[in-house]
Design an enzyme around this catalytic site. Sequence first.
Site, short mmCIF file in Angstrom:
data_model
loop_
_atom_site.label_atom_id
_atom_site.label_comp_id
_atom_site.label_asym_id
_atom_site.label_seq_id
_atom_site.Cartn_x
_atom_site.Cartn_y
_atom_site.Cartn_z
N ASN A 83 0.12 5.28 -1.84
CA ASN A 83 0.14 4.51 -3.10
C ASN A 83 1.23 4.99 -4.05
OD1 ASN A 83 -1.79 6.75 -3.07
ND2 ASN A 83 -2.11 6.27 -5.23
N HIS B 11 -4.48 10.89 0.64
CA HIS B 11 -4.99 10.22 -0.56
C HIS B 11 -5.99 11.06 -1.35
CE1 HIS B 11 -5.01 6.80 -3.11
NE2 HIS B 11 -6.14 6.27 -2.72
N VAL B 12 -7.02 11.57 -0.69
CA VAL B 12 -7.99 12.43 -1.37
C VAL B 12 -7.45 13.85 -1.31
CG1 VAL B 12 -10.35 13.28 -1.35
CG2 VAL B 12 -9.86 10.90 -0.69
N HIS B 13 -7.37 14.52 -2.46
CA HIS B 13 -6.68 15.81 -2.53
C HIS B 13 -7.61 16.95 -2.13
CE1 HIS B 13 -3.95 13.56 -5.51
NE2 HIS B 13 -3.70 13.24 -4.27
N ASP C 27 0.25 14.06 0.77
CA ASP C 27 0.13 14.13 -0.69
C ASP C 27 0.79 15.40 -1.22
OD1 ASP C 27 -2.13 12.63 0.62
OD2 ASP C 27 -2.42 11.98 -1.44
N HIS D 83 -11.67 8.33 -4.83
CA HIS D 83 -11.23 7.28 -3.89
C HIS D 83 -12.33 6.84 -2.93
CE1 HIS D 83 -7.29 7.77 -5.46
NE2 HIS D 83 -7.05 8.93 -4.90
N ASP E 250 2.32 9.68 0.24
CA ASP E 250 2.44 10.26 -1.11
C ASP E 250 3.42 11.44 -1.07
OD1 ASP E 250 0.82 8.35 -2.15
OD2 ASP E 250 -0.82 9.68 -2.70
N TYR F 278 5.57 11.87 -5.98
CA TYR F 278 4.83 11.68 -7.24
C TYR F 278 5.77 11.47 -8.43
CZ TYR F 278 0.53 12.62 -4.75
OH TYR F 278 -0.50 12.53 -3.88
N HIS G 270 -2.65 6.03 4.93
CA HIS G 270 -2.82 6.87 3.74
C HIS G 270 -4.28 6.96 3.28
CE1 HIS G 270 -1.66 9.14 0.30
NE2 HIS G 270 -2.19 8.26 -0.52
FE LIG Z 1 -2.66 8.64 -2.61
#
Ligand SMILES: [Fe+2]
Length: 466
Positions: A234, A356-358, A168, A329, A197, A200, A319
């Site tokens: 995603n 996915h989770v930041h 990410d 999420h 990711d 962006y 991901h």
């Molecule tokens: Fe993501």
Amino acid sequence: MNPLSSSSICSIVIISILVSNSVLLCIGGKTSIYVRKAEKSVEMPLHSDVFQAPSGYNAPQQVHITQGDHIGKAVIVSWVTQDEPRSNTVVYWSENSKEKKKAMGKVYTYKFYNYTSGYIHHCTIRNLEYDTKYYYVVGDRNSMRKFWFTTPPEVGPDVPYTFGIMGDLGQTYASNLTLTHYEKNPLNGQAVLFVGDLSYADNHPNHDNVRWDTWARFVERSVAYQPWIWTAGNHEIDFAPEIGETKPFKPYTHRYHVPYRASQSTAPFWYSIKRASTYIIVLSSYSAYGKYTPQNQWLEQELPKVNRSETPWLIVLMHSPWYNSYSYHYMEGETMRVMYEPWFVEHKVDIVLSGHVHAYERSERISNVAYNIVNGICSPVKDQSAPIYITIGDGGNIEGLANNMTEPQPEYSAYREASFGHAIFDIKNRTHAHYSWHRNHDGYAVEADSMWFFNRFWNPVDESSR
Ligand SMILES: [Fe+2]
Ligand SMILES: *[C@@H]1O[C@H](CO)[C@@H](O)[C@H](O)[C@H]1NC(C)=O
Ligand SMILES: *[C@@H]1O[C@H](CO)[C@@H](O)[C@H](O)[C@H]1NC(C)=O
Ligand SMILES: *[C@@H]1O[C@H](CO)[C@@H](O)[C@H](O)[C@H]1NC(C)=O
Ligand SMILES: *[C@@H]1O[C@H](CO)[C@@H](O)[C@H](O)[C@H]1NC(C)=O
Ligand SMILES: *[C@@H]1O[C@H](CO)[C@@H](O)[C@H](O)[C@H]1NC(C)=O
């Protein structure tokens, strides 16, 4: 030993498993004392130094490499020329021989709404020697650029190898710090496991694909010199029917090629490679994975192929995390977990890496595979055949940190912290690997979270500190 004593040893083992389960149910893991602001991260402006295109007419830019076959003797070299297609040749030579060789690639372009890509070149260099430094040159007489990489050692059970782990990433000031910390980490990652990711770009109006170009220029300083192993997230989907863009993953698949055919995969979103002492399986959270789907069929045939005498370390990248105790999420990975977790336990996967989770999180070795609709057994339990799950979507992208956690911290969660950073998986031999997570707030050598991994096939001992 008589039969009685071996069965009493057995019951002692069972009792101690039960005891350790109940310990697991009583004690939560650690939530870091650091509390960060949840504000958005600021994207680096288009004129930033890291986005500058190389000078010279039609100069190759956005240079990146990844593994190009199943065993590490090939490299895919990719780059973009902005003005005309021109040369799609890579000239390369090994440090030892100096004899120059050439490989021919192919050129691709794509349109996305009102954006037209530059000329995207992909060229696979094959039959390389293991464990050898190669120089390579892309471009033509007008503007050539030279880079280098080192091939991995021959696949084998005790080959040390050091992976960086990022996810990410995006292209904010925080992203630049994460990449800098990875580059300056004295543990010297040799390849990156990237958990999805990338740019962006889709956070911009009309998914402004110029941001795919800037991202590739930004990370060139690392990925032109060492392979990054790609996973689709995603933000790679770029599905935008409102502007007529209905083919998912269009920019990603044009820009990032992976050697999926070498592992009998039928799509670039799921595939596997061997590298040194590892077997790496990449899965797609955003492609069909239910029973009878291509990904499901592929994975079912893939897992039994892993020979732990050849590649002791079995690593899975995807991901969307299965075990994630942030409220962001939450449970998005649940359907895939239900499908595939029994296979991961059966095949003793060592580590599952997700983004996915930041934020950052590391699990205990746990599984949750006993539930059968009617038995009510649906809690994670300690399981020495299960992987450790790492969530590391803390690269620093524009959406900012995820700092809201579910409370209380679940027993299966060993450590969690909402800070940006990267990790290193440092394999020593078939039994031991040292894992460390490095937050951007610290000096380059600081390990904010770390543990020794004991290989699940060769050394399936409980390595948990609890
Ligand atoms: Fe993501
Ligand atoms: C694409 O369209 C947007 C508005 O819809 C506009 O701002 C932008 O300049 C256009 N870009 C190109 C390359 O034409
Ligand atoms: C990004 O990081 C590099 C390396 O630390 C530095 O040279 C560069 O100035 C930074 N750029 C921005 C826009 O922060
Ligand atoms: C597994 O790998 C080892 C070491 O390379 C090899 O000797 C053995 O034949 C392989 N087993 C199978 C079933 O391929
Ligand atoms: C944190 O997440 C919980 C659970 O989803 C939610 O109820 C709460 O409103 C969130 N808090 C903040 C500050 O976002
Ligand atoms: C494997 O590596 C670990 C950690 O460096 C070391 O303690 C152990 O002795 C090594 N095993 C062998 C067989 O060399």
